[in-house]
Design a protein around this motif. Structure first.
Motif, PDB file in Angstrom:
ATOM      1  N   PHE A  24       0.844  -1.437   0.101  1.00 55.75           N
ATOM      2  CA  PHE A  24       0.011   0.019   0.052  1.00 55.75           C
ATOM      3  C   PHE A  24       0.486   1.368   0.230  1.00 55.75           C
ATOM      4  O   PHE A  24       0.674   2.274  -0.923  1.00 55.75           O
ATOM      5  N   ILE A  25       1.714   1.278   0.540  1.00 54.40           N
ATOM      6  CA  ILE A  25       2.632   2.291   0.584  1.00 54.40           C
ATOM      7  C   ILE A  25       3.231   2.689  -0.900  1.00 54.40           C
ATOM      8  O   ILE A  25       3.210   3.736  -1.555  1.00 54.40           O
ATOM      9  N   TRP A  26       3.990   1.860  -1.390  1.00 50.82           N
ATOM     10  CA  TRP A  26       4.696   1.803  -2.468  1.00 50.82           C
ATOM     11  C   TRP A  26       4.289   2.159  -2.988  1.00 50.82           C
ATOM     12  O   TRP A  26       4.088   2.277  -4.929  1.00 50.82           O
ATOM     13  N   GLY A  27       3.042   1.234  -3.840  1.00 55.32           N
ATOM     14  CA  GLY A  27       1.296   1.104  -4.394  1.00 55.32           C
ATOM     15  C   GLY A  27       1.059   2.459  -4.655  1.00 55.32           C
ATOM     16  O   GLY A  27       0.759   2.708  -5.146  1.00 55.32           O
ATOM     17  N   ILE A  79       1.545   8.831  -7.941  1.00 57.48           N
ATOM     18  CA  ILE A  79       1.499   9.779  -6.817  1.00 57.48           C
ATOM     19  C   ILE A  79       2.022  10.680  -8.437  1.00 57.48           C
ATOM     20  O   ILE A  79       2.841  10.616  -9.403  1.00 57.48           O
ATOM     21  N   ASP A  80       0.943  12.233  -8.851  1.00 60.28           N
ATOM     22  CA  ASP A  80       1.075  12.587 -10.136  1.00 60.28           C
ATOM     23  C   ASP A  80       0.999  11.719 -11.277  1.00 60.28           C
ATOM     24  O   ASP A  80       0.515  12.318 -12.118  1.00 60.28           O
ATOM     25  N   HIS A  81      -0.693  10.737 -10.775  1.00 60.59           N
ATOM     26  CA  HIS A  81      -1.350  10.147 -12.101  1.00 60.59           C
ATOM     27  C   HIS A  81      -2.026  10.975 -12.565  1.00 60.59           C
ATOM     28  O   HIS A  81      -3.234  12.222 -11.958  1.00 60.59           O
ATOM     29  N   LEU A 136      -3.741  -1.039  -6.439  1.00 57.21           N
ATOM     30  CA  LEU A 136      -5.515  -2.004  -7.031  1.00 57.21           C
ATOM     31  C   LEU A 136      -5.171  -3.442  -6.499  1.00 57.21           C
ATOM     32  O   LEU A 136      -5.847  -3.722  -6.667  1.00 57.21           O
ATOM     33  N   GLU A 137      -3.775  -4.457  -7.002  1.00 54.01           N
ATOM     34  CA  GLU A 137      -3.620  -5.026  -6.607  1.00 54.01           C
ATOM     35  C   GLU A 137      -4.345  -5.576  -5.663  1.00 54.01           C
ATOM     36  O   GLU A 137      -4.833  -6.320  -5.479  1.00 54.01           O
ATOM     37  N   CYS A 138      -3.348  -5.041  -4.452  1.00 53.92           N
ATOM     38  CA  CYS A 138      -4.643  -5.614  -3.044  1.00 53.92           C
ATOM     39  C   CYS A 138      -5.584  -5.376  -3.231  1.00 53.92           C
ATOM     40  O   CYS A 138      -6.044  -6.009  -2.442  1.00 53.92           O
ATOM     41  N   ILE A 139      -6.229  -3.944  -3.677  1.00 52.19           N
ATOM     42  CA  ILE A 139      -7.525  -3.968  -3.907  1.00 52.19           C
ATOM     43  C   ILE A 139      -8.300  -4.980  -4.134  1.00 52.19           C
ATOM     44  O   ILE A 139      -9.851  -5.841  -3.220  1.00 52.19           O
ATOM     45  N   LEU A 140      -7.449  -5.671  -5.152  1.00 49.94           N
ATOM     46  CA  LEU A 140      -8.497  -6.123  -6.531  1.00 49.94           C
ATOM     47  C   LEU A 140      -8.380  -7.818  -4.580  1.00 49.94           C
ATOM     48  O   LEU A 140      -9.617  -8.668  -4.821  1.00 49.94           O
ATOM     49  N   LYS A 143      -0.768  12.539  -0.019  1.00 45.04           N
ATOM     50  CA  LYS A 143      -0.859  12.845   1.105  1.00 45.04           C
ATOM     51  C   LYS A 143      -1.484  11.038   1.566  1.00 45.04           C
ATOM     52  O   LYS A 143      -1.270  10.857   2.401  1.00 45.04           O
ATOM     53  N   VAL A 144      -1.877  10.375   1.308  1.00 48.88           N
ATOM     54  CA  VAL A 144      -2.436   9.678   0.856  1.00 48.88           C
ATOM     55  C   VAL A 144      -0.638   8.637   1.462  1.00 48.88           C
ATOM     56  O   VAL A 144      -1.120   7.732   2.705  1.00 48.88           O
ATOM     57  N   ASN A 145      -0.209   7.978   0.689  1.00 45.80           N
ATOM     58  CA  ASN A 145       1.547   7.805   0.798  1.00 45.80           C
ATOM     59  C   ASN A 145       2.395   8.151   2.215  1.00 45.80           C
ATOM     60  O   ASN A 145       2.482   7.748   2.595  1.00 45.80           O
TER      61      ASN A 145
END
Length: 323
Positions: A220-223, A228-230, A254-258, A286-288
């Motif tokens: 989640f951190i690295w994801g 960022i800036d997408h 998103l893979e984690c969410i899936l 901010k999420v990161n």
């Protein structure tokens, strides 16, 4: 992360500085809650968090499909993880009355326990063979607990520590950063998800609906750093099934969410309340930042997690040495 040790050429078989150090079998040092101060002041903590943040910076704004260098050491680590995956296929779950914690996991784990040093020796060059027993401990600690048949963020941290140790002895280098996350850690996640599903592993110390995820934290951190800036995807989109289905192959988050939506039933806001709250944060940066703070508070500063962490010569318990 030690700096000077990564500079020698990869095939050099002279004595690298680390080869002369006295490697140790890592052991537990945090026995009581007051010991947590020792951990937070330790060289191990500084090196571990430094490693996590360096990789966080390395993958910023990059898709999983981004072109990056894959060294021989990275290929060997993926082969090691493929072996663990194959052993799951060779060790089917057994029939048992209880739904969770399939005992076949213990058979799978016993094989790893026996073979861990041989596996690590395939990754570490012969002139660093003395490091193998120390490094292999972190691999064994990274796949769950064979007594309780559970898995949690402490096991995930042991895998990050395993990779950090490989950096410290010079097996992995600065230009392996992206591949460490996208190729090695991502493959590790796939194998862990397969373990969790196949053997119905319990979450270790899960906070249930109030935790971020039953099993993982680092992706989640690295994801979130990847996003960022997408230009299109914002945090609010990860609770949108269509956005997840279309983009999960590019982004770890998103893979984690899936995976969560496959494993859990009912409304997302109910089974994953913390993640639901995060979807309201306006930007990925901010999420990161928030997730890094949360990781320190909920994982690295929690006695039930850190009491299992092991310290040796590469991740030492002694206080940070300046210089």
């Amino acid at each position: 992360m030690a700096e000077g040790e990564r500079q020698s050429p990869p095939d050099s078989s002279e004595e690298n500085p680390p080869a002369t150090q006295n490697f140790l079998i890592p052991k537990k040092e945090i026995h009581t809650v007051p010991d947590m101060g020792k951990w937070k002041r330790s060289q191990a903590y500084a090196d571990y968090i430094g490693f996590i943040l360096t990789l966080n910076e390395g993958v910023k704004g990059k898709k999983l499909t981004f072109e990056y260098k894959v060294s021989e050491a990275i290929e060997k680590l993926v082969a090691l993880l493929n072996t663990l995956d194959r052993w799951i296929d060779e060790t089917p779950p057994v029939d048992q009355p209880s739904r969770f914690g399939n005992k076949a996991y213990r058979t799978w784990y016993a094989k790893l326990d026996l073979e861990a040093e041989n596996l690590v020796a395939t990754v570490v060059p012969t002139h660093l063979a003395a490091a193998v027993p120390e490094v292999a401990v972190y691999l064994k600690e990274s796949v769950g607990n064979s007594t309780r048949i559970d898995y949690g963020t402490g096991h995930e941290a042991a895998f990050a520590a395993f990779l950090c140790c490989l950096c410290k002895i010079g097996v992995l280098r600065v230009d392996d950063q992206i591949a460490i996350v996208f190729k090695v850690f991502n493959r590790y996640l796939e194998v862990m998800r397969k373990l969790q599903k196949t053997y119905r592993m319990e979450p270790a110390g899960s906070q249930g609906v109030w935790g971020l995820d039953d099993f993982q934290f680092l992706p989640f951190i690295w994801g979130s750093s990847q996003l960022i800036d997408h230009p299109q995807l914002e945090p609010r989109h990860f609770v949108d099934e269509k956005a997840v289905n279309e983009n999960h192959k590019d982004y770890m988050f998103l893979e984690c969410i899936l995976f969560i939506t496959e494993m859990k039933t009912g409304p997302f806001a109910e089974h994953s309340n913390q993640l639901w709250n995060i979807s309201a944060v306006p930007s990925w940066s901010k999420v990161n930042q928030g997730l890094i703070r949360m990781y320190k508070a909920e994982c690295l500063e929690k006695f039930p997690v850190i009491q299992h962490f092991k310290f040796g010569s590469l991740l030492p318990i002694h206080p940070v040495t300046s210089g």
